[in-house]
Design an enzyme around this catalytic site. Structure first.
Site, PDB file in Angstrom:
ATOM      1  N   HIS A 413      29.975   3.577 -14.682  1.00  0.00           N
ATOM      2  CA  HIS A 413      28.882   2.170 -14.451  1.00  0.00           C
ATOM      3  C   HIS A 413      29.017   1.842 -13.054  1.00  0.00           C
ATOM      4  O   HIS A 413      28.061   1.116 -12.713  1.00  0.00           O
ATOM      5  CB  HIS A 413      28.969   1.537 -15.706  1.00  0.00           C
ATOM      6  N   ASP A 417      23.597   3.044 -12.183  1.00  0.00           N
ATOM      7  CA  ASP A 417      23.309   2.251 -13.427  1.00  0.00           C
ATOM      8  C   ASP A 417      22.840   3.173 -14.374  1.00  0.00           C
ATOM      9  O   ASP A 417      22.641   4.619 -14.146  1.00  0.00           O
ATOM     10  CB  ASP A 417      22.197   1.111 -13.223  1.00  0.00           C
TER      11      ASP A 417
END
Length: 442
Positions: A413, A417
């Protein structure tokens, strides 16, 4: 005058710092040639025959079979020189499966002779003046018995199976070509030995076998240890997330059938999935990257070195297809087949097991539908593919039975995104459902 040179376990590269001695290929007193393999070692990456860069007579060797040695530890000492070996004392400088061998030291040293006593598996040397060699070639070792010399074995895995069960390969007659010992030969010998043991002495179970309610302990070393370390590091360093989607793979399977019916080399399903991955990474390059934690930077790669998970008898390995983005389906099929066979026989080199930028994990071969893959550190993402099975599916407004597959993407992450990860996975699913979509990027 002969001089004694010490050959140390060479730098194995790729971050490897130690190796386990599997089998010695020479004995003290043997004459060795330049680049002759002297010991077989197993690293966390592969099984490797280590060649000696010197020619001469082996005067000592260090470490027992089954023991681990760090890089730089002595392996053997060799008495070299015109009188000792009839050749040059210079190191070969050749390459050992991608590793460099060092040159011979320039200085001369006194001959070291190993005494019978040993400490910690190493011979205790004592320095004595080097005796002048006879003008003729030195006396050869005792004549080799029929049981001496290398044993022809089809793969290191077979040799390891015999060693772990205390079986002497020299007592076997191989059923392969030219007496080659196959795995079936070893397994047959082990079954015969077990049957003989039961008949001769129905004694209690061996100590090594766990009793009911007991426990066994298996050291985390070699390939299993390396995998454990990498998975633990991935979980501790990478904030990962997973998304998944079901896709109708009916058209992809039909396209593959049509390709293979047209003649030429057969195209594997894994190769088609790899081609889809490289096309998706071209659209979403954020996932073809890694995080440099010290510099606090995301490093994006301009090439795709595609790793793929392969289960072997030595554990899980991830061979890497170099420049997968520049290969077509035929080239990918051939390279997957080559690397898979090397993985099966335990002959993958460290270079073939490192440097990946993205991993494809086809766990559907194990008969499972879905999974949440652990990222292959230090990469940023892994695509998982489940089994393709017939399922009810709404196709063109009607319920039909279609070939359905679950795709899952685990991603770091920090590099992107959820929108980017979702876009990548959706594009992969679209290509699986409509292979013609790939034509836009070819």
């Amino acid at each position: 005058m002969a001089q004694v040179l010490e050959f140390k376990l060479p730098d194995l590269g790729e971050g490897l710092t130690e190796a386990e001695i599997v089998r010695w290929l020479v004995n003290v007193g043997d004459v060795v040639a330049v680049d002759q393999p002297v010991v077989e070692v197993e690293t966390a990456k592969a099984m490797v025959d280590v060649p000696c860069p010197y020619a001469g007579v082996v005067t000592a060797r260090f470490g027992e079979e089954g023991s681990e040695l760090p890089v730089g530890a002595p392996l053997i000492t060799v008495a070299v020189g015109a009188d000792a070996s009839g050749g040059s004392s210079e190191g070969s400088g050749n390459v050992l499966v991608g590793y460099g061998t060092s040159e011979a030291p320039a200085r001369r040293r006194r001959v070291r002779q190993a005494q019978p006593a040993a400490r910690n598996g190493r011979a205790e040397p004592r320095e004595v003046p080097a005796a002048p060699a006879a003008p003729e070639t030195p006396a050869a070792p005792e004549p080799a018995r029929p049981s001496d010399g290398p044993v022809p074995v089809i793969s290191p895995l077979v040799r390891r199976l015999a060693r772990e069960n205390g079986l002497d390969l020299r007592e076997l007659t191989g059923s392969g070509p030219d007496g080659l010992i196959l795995r079936a030969d070893v397994e047959y010998a082990l079954r015969a030995a077990a049957a003989q043991h039961r008949t001769a002495a129905p004694a209690p179970a061996p100590v090594a076998r766990p009793v009911v309610g007991g426990e066994t302990r298996t050291p985390l070393k070699g390939v299993r240890g390396a995998v454990a370390d990498k998975l633990s590091r991935s979980r501790s360093e990478i904030p990962d997330a997973t998304c998944w989607v079901d896709a109708d793979a009916t058209e992809l399977m039909r396209a593959r059938t049509a390709m293979n019916a047209a003649g030429g080399p057969k195209i594997s399903l894994l190769a088609l999935l790899a081609r889809i991955c490289t096309a998706a990474l071209a659209r979403f390059p954020e996932l073809n990257s890694t995080v440099d934690q010290e510099a606090r930077e995301v490093v994006r790669f301009g090439h795709v070195h595609l790793g793929f998970a392969a289960q072997t008898e030595r554990g899980l390995v991830v061979p890497v297809v170099r420049d997968a983005h520049a290969r077509d389906a035929e080239s990918l099929t051939a390279e997957f087949a080559r690397l898979t066979e090397s993985a099966r026989t335990g002959t993958l080199t460290p270079a073939e097991l490192t440097g990946g930028t993205f991993t494809l994990n086809n766990y559907g071969v194990f008969g499972v539908d879905g999974s949440t893959p652990i990222i292959n550190h230090p990469e940023a993402a892994m695509l998982g593919v489940g089994r393709i099975i017939p399922k009810p599916w709404v196709h063109e407004g009607e319920l039909a039975v279609r070939q359905v597959v679950q795709l899952s993407l685990t991603f770091d992450h920090r590099v992107c995104d959820g929108g980017t990860a979702g876009g990548f996975l959706r594009y992969v699913a679209d290509c699986v459902e409509q292979p013609a979509v790939l034509l836009r990027t070819l």
